[in-house]
Design a protein around this motif. Structure first.
Motif, short mmCIF file in Angstrom:
data_model
loop_
_atom_site.label_atom_id
_atom_site.label_comp_id
_atom_site.label_asym_id
_atom_site.label_seq_id
_atom_site.Cartn_x
_atom_site.Cartn_y
_atom_site.Cartn_z
N ALA A 39 8.12 -3.44 101.41
CA ALA A 39 7.69 -2.16 101.96
C ALA A 39 6.99 -2.43 103.28
N SER B 238 4.18 -5.81 100.33
CA SER B 238 4.04 -5.14 101.61
C SER B 238 3.89 -6.16 102.71
N HIS C 30 1.08 0.44 100.56
CA HIS C 30 2.11 1.44 100.35
C HIS C 30 2.14 1.80 98.87
N CYS D 63 7.10 6.61 98.89
CA CYS D 63 5.80 5.97 99.10
C CYS D 63 4.75 7.03 98.83
N CYS E 89 0.34 5.63 104.61
CA CYS E 89 0.55 4.35 105.30
C CYS E 89 0.65 4.51 106.82
N HIS F 148 4.33 8.48 107.40
CA HIS F 148 4.33 8.28 105.94
C HIS F 148 5.25 9.27 105.23
#
Length: 177
Positions: free
Chosen positions: A77, A105, A110, A145, A149, A153
Motif C-alpha cells: 500500500a 506500507s 493505510h 483504504c 493517508c 485518500h
C-alpha cells in the motif's frame, strides 16, 4: 429511603445498556472472530519496500501459490494505490481456496478492507499485516483504504477478482500480478 419510579426506570435502562454492550463485545471477540492487530506478520524496513530490495515477496508483489488450496498475496500500500489491486491490475485468486494477504506500507499508515467480507486491518509502515480469508464463490470484491493517508485518500481503492478454479491459471515460474 424511597426511590422514585422514574429513577428505577432509568437505572434499569442503564443496566440493560451495560449488559448489552458487554454482550456485543463478547460476541465480536468469540463468535465473529474480531481480533486486534498484532505483530505476528513480522517487521520490514519501509525504505527497502519503496526501493524493492527487501528480499521478500514485497519486491514483486502479487499472488504466490503455496499449494493447491492455499495462496499468499503480497500487497504494498502506498499513496494512493494498492500494488497489486488498483486500476488495471486487480488481485486475481481462485475460488474455494484459502488466501492469506500479507500487506505492508511503503510510506504512511493505510487501511486494507475488502468490501462485503470481515477482512479489515491497518497497514503500518514497518509492519506486515497478515489476514486470511476463504472466497467460496466467484465474484469481484472492492478493496478500500479506510485510514486517511493524504489528499487523494478518497481515490485509493482497488478490486479482488475471485474466479472459478477452472478459469484460474497460475504461472509457476513467476509471481502472478
Amino acid at each position: 429511603m424511597q426511590v422514585h419510579n422514574f429513577e428505577k426506570v432509568w437505572l434499569g435502562a442503564a443496566l440493560l445498556l451495560i449488559v448489552g454492550f458487554i454482550a456485543t463485545v463478547s460476541y465480536g471477540t468469540v463468535s465473529a472472530g474480531v481480533q486486534m492487530v498484532d505483530d505476528s506478520g513480522g517487521e520490514i524496513d519501509p525504505q527497502a519496500v519503496q526501493q524493492g530490495n527487501t528480499g521478500t515477496g514485497f519486491d514483486d508483489p502479487g499472488v504466490v501459490k503455496q499449494n493447491d488450496s492455499h495462496y499468499v498475496v503480497y500487497v504494498v500500500a502506498q499513496q494512493f494505490q494498492f500494488d497489486p489491486g488498483t486500476g488495471d491490475n486487480p488481485i486475481r485468486v481462485p475460488a474455494d481456496t484459502r488466501v492469506t494477504f500479507r500487506v505492508t506500507s511503503a510510506d504512511v499508515t493505510h487501511g486494507f478492507s475488502i468490501v462485503e467480507t470481515n477482512i479489515n486491518t491497518m497497514v503500518i509502515p514497518g509492519q506486515v499485516s497478515e489476514v486470511t480469508a476463504r472466497f467460496d464463490d466467484p465474484g469481484t470484491y472492492g478493496l478500500v483504504c479506510h485510514e486517511y493517508c493524504g489528499a487523494a485518500h478518497h481515490e485509493m481503492g482497488g478490486s479482488i477478482e475471485v474466479v472459478s478454479q477452472s478459469e484460474y491459471t497460475y504461472n509457476d515460474t513467476e509471481v502472478q500480478n
